[in-house]
Design a protein around this motif. Structure first.
Motif, mmCIF file in Angstrom:
data_model
loop_
_atom_site.group_PDB
_atom_site.id
_atom_site.type_symbol
_atom_site.label_atom_id
_atom_site.label_comp_id
_atom_site.label_asym_id
_atom_site.label_seq_id
_atom_site.Cartn_x
_atom_site.Cartn_y
_atom_site.Cartn_z
ATOM 1 N N GLU A 167 35.209 25.677 3.776
ATOM 2 C CA GLU A 167 36.150 24.953 2.927
ATOM 3 C C GLU A 167 36.921 25.918 2.041
ATOM 4 O O GLU A 167 36.345 26.870 1.500
ATOM 5 C CB GLU A 167 35.423 23.977 2.001
ATOM 6 C CG GLU A 167 34.719 22.846 2.694
ATOM 7 C CD GLU A 167 34.012 21.915 1.707
ATOM 8 O OE1 GLU A 167 33.873 22.274 0.516
ATOM 9 O OE2 GLU A 167 33.597 20.837 2.140
ATOM 10 N N VAL A 168 38.215 25.625 1.878
ATOM 11 C CA VAL A 168 39.069 26.318 0.921
ATOM 12 C C VAL A 168 39.623 25.221 0.016
ATOM 13 O O VAL A 168 40.417 24.391 0.464
ATOM 14 C CB VAL A 168 40.210 27.084 1.620
ATOM 15 C CG1 VAL A 168 41.148 27.699 0.595
ATOM 16 C CG2 VAL A 168 39.652 28.144 2.570
ATOM 17 N N THR A 169 39.164 25.189 -1.233
ATOM 18 C CA THR A 169 39.547 24.102 -2.133
ATOM 19 C C THR A 169 40.092 24.655 -3.450
ATOM 20 O O THR A 169 39.879 25.819 -3.786
ATOM 21 C CB THR A 169 38.357 23.167 -2.411
ATOM 22 O OG1 THR A 169 37.332 23.905 -3.063
ATOM 23 C CG2 THR A 169 37.823 22.554 -1.128
ATOM 24 N N PHE A 170 40.784 23.776 -4.183
ATOM 25 C CA PHE A 170 41.327 24.157 -5.483
ATOM 26 C C PHE A 170 41.302 22.966 -6.425
ATOM 27 O O PHE A 170 41.222 21.817 -6.001
ATOM 28 C CB PHE A 170 42.758 24.699 -5.344
ATOM 29 C CG PHE A 170 43.741 23.693 -4.810
ATOM 30 C CD1 PHE A 170 44.473 22.887 -5.671
ATOM 31 C CD2 PHE A 170 43.934 23.551 -3.441
ATOM 32 C CE1 PHE A 170 45.377 21.956 -5.183
ATOM 33 C CE2 PHE A 170 44.847 22.622 -2.934
ATOM 34 C CZ PHE A 170 45.563 21.824 -3.809
ATOM 35 N N VAL A 171 41.386 23.272 -7.720
ATOM 36 C CA VAL A 171 41.434 22.266 -8.767
ATOM 37 C C VAL A 171 42.501 22.695 -9.767
ATOM 38 O O VAL A 171 42.550 23.868 -10.160
ATOM 39 C CB VAL A 171 40.075 22.134 -9.498
ATOM 40 C CG1 VAL A 171 40.159 21.116 -10.629
ATOM 41 C CG2 VAL A 171 38.964 21.772 -8.536
ATOM 42 N N ILE A 172 43.358 21.731 -10.185
ATOM 43 C CA ILE A 172 44.381 21.997 -11.192
ATOM 44 C C ILE A 172 44.494 20.774 -12.102
ATOM 45 O O ILE A 172 44.317 19.646 -11.643
ATOM 46 C CB ILE A 172 45.745 22.338 -10.538
ATOM 47 C CG1 ILE A 172 46.767 22.731 -11.616
ATOM 48 C CG2 ILE A 172 46.229 21.202 -9.664
ATOM 49 C CD1 ILE A 172 48.062 23.328 -11.045
ATOM 50 N N ARG A 173 44.787 21.026 -13.364
ATOM 51 C CA ARG A 173 44.990 19.913 -14.287
ATOM 52 C C ARG A 173 46.313 19.233 -13.948
ATOM 53 O O ARG A 173 47.330 19.878 -13.720
ATOM 54 C CB ARG A 173 45.011 20.382 -15.741
ATOM 55 C CG ARG A 173 45.051 19.191 -16.730
ATOM 56 C CD ARG A 173 45.086 19.620 -18.178
ATOM 57 N NE ARG A 173 46.173 20.521 -18.511
ATOM 58 C CZ ARG A 173 47.466 20.171 -18.622
ATOM 59 N NH1 ARG A 173 47.838 18.935 -18.405
ATOM 60 N NH2 ARG A 173 48.371 21.062 -18.943
ATOM 61 N N HIS A 174 46.279 17.903 -13.889
ATOM 62 C CA HIS A 174 47.461 17.075 -13.635
ATOM 63 C C HIS A 174 47.409 15.932 -14.635
ATOM 64 O O HIS A 174 46.465 15.139 -14.624
ATOM 65 C CB HIS A 174 47.444 16.551 -12.199
ATOM 66 C CG HIS A 174 48.592 15.673 -11.867
ATOM 67 N ND1 HIS A 174 48.552 14.305 -12.024
ATOM 68 C CD2 HIS A 174 49.823 15.974 -11.404
ATOM 69 C CE1 HIS A 174 49.720 13.798 -11.643
ATOM 70 N NE2 HIS A 174 50.506 14.789 -11.267
#
Length: 183
Positions: free
Chosen positions: A23-30
């Motif tokens: 898995e290649v995942t990311f998290v960003i504030r929205h």
């Protein structure tokens, strides 16, 4: 420091990333929460040397494979405003070195997004080696890093009331990698 000291069972050679089990995942504030996303089309290799410091890794990620569980948002991410997938179809990573600090391991490398190449450091955890039902040998790794998206030319944002904006600048990246030893 030899690889067998750092990662018991991890032998020298080329280990190909298995995207079906990685898995290649990311998290960003929205707005007022965080959005998670992933990339489903990627490839790469880990080349293990006798000394952990001589080991290398490379990866390519197709930005058109971005998935955030929202088709409109995914299309916007692929657009010229964000990833510009038509002009920059790939994100790439390549190592500059592997190092140990105490009991922790780090991979220093260069990440390229949208034609902008910057240094990044991944904190890496070795998850072990074992056989698979097909006669192969697999190794597992977890890795994390954080980047500032603006450092890579990802400038898009929408101002909101007061000093708030639609997107945060920090992007947390998580990798769960299963690699197969090449014959």
């Amino acid at each position: 420091m030899t690889v067998s000291t750092v990662a018991p069972g991890l032998t020298q050679g080329t280990w190909n990333i298995d995207p079906a089990h990685s898995e290649v995942t990311f998290v960003i504030r929205h707005l007022m929460s965080k959005v998670r996303g992933s990339f489903s089309d990627f490839s790469g290799q880990v080349v293990v040397g006798d000394d952990v410091a001589t080991s290398t890794a490379t990866a390519e990620i197709k930005v058109t494979s971005v998935e955030t569980r929202n088709a409109d948002r995914d299309a916007h991410l692929r657009s010229a405003e964000i990833f510009d997938a038509e002009k920059h179809p790939l994100m790439t990573f390549s190592t500059n070195g592997v190092r140990a600090e105490g009991g922790d391991y780090f991979v220093d490398g260069e990440l390229e997004i949208r034609g902008v190449r910057r240094p990044v450091t991944l904190a890496v955890e070795f998850n072990g080696v074992g056989g698979d039902p097909y006669g192969g040998t697999r190794a597992g790794f977890s890795a994390t890093t954080s980047i500032n998206r603006k450092d890579f030319g990802l400038e898009f944002n929408v101002p909101l009331q007061g000093d708030k904006v639609l997107l945060g600048d920090k992007v947390e990246i998580q990798l769960e990698i299963q690699a197969v030893l090449a014959a």
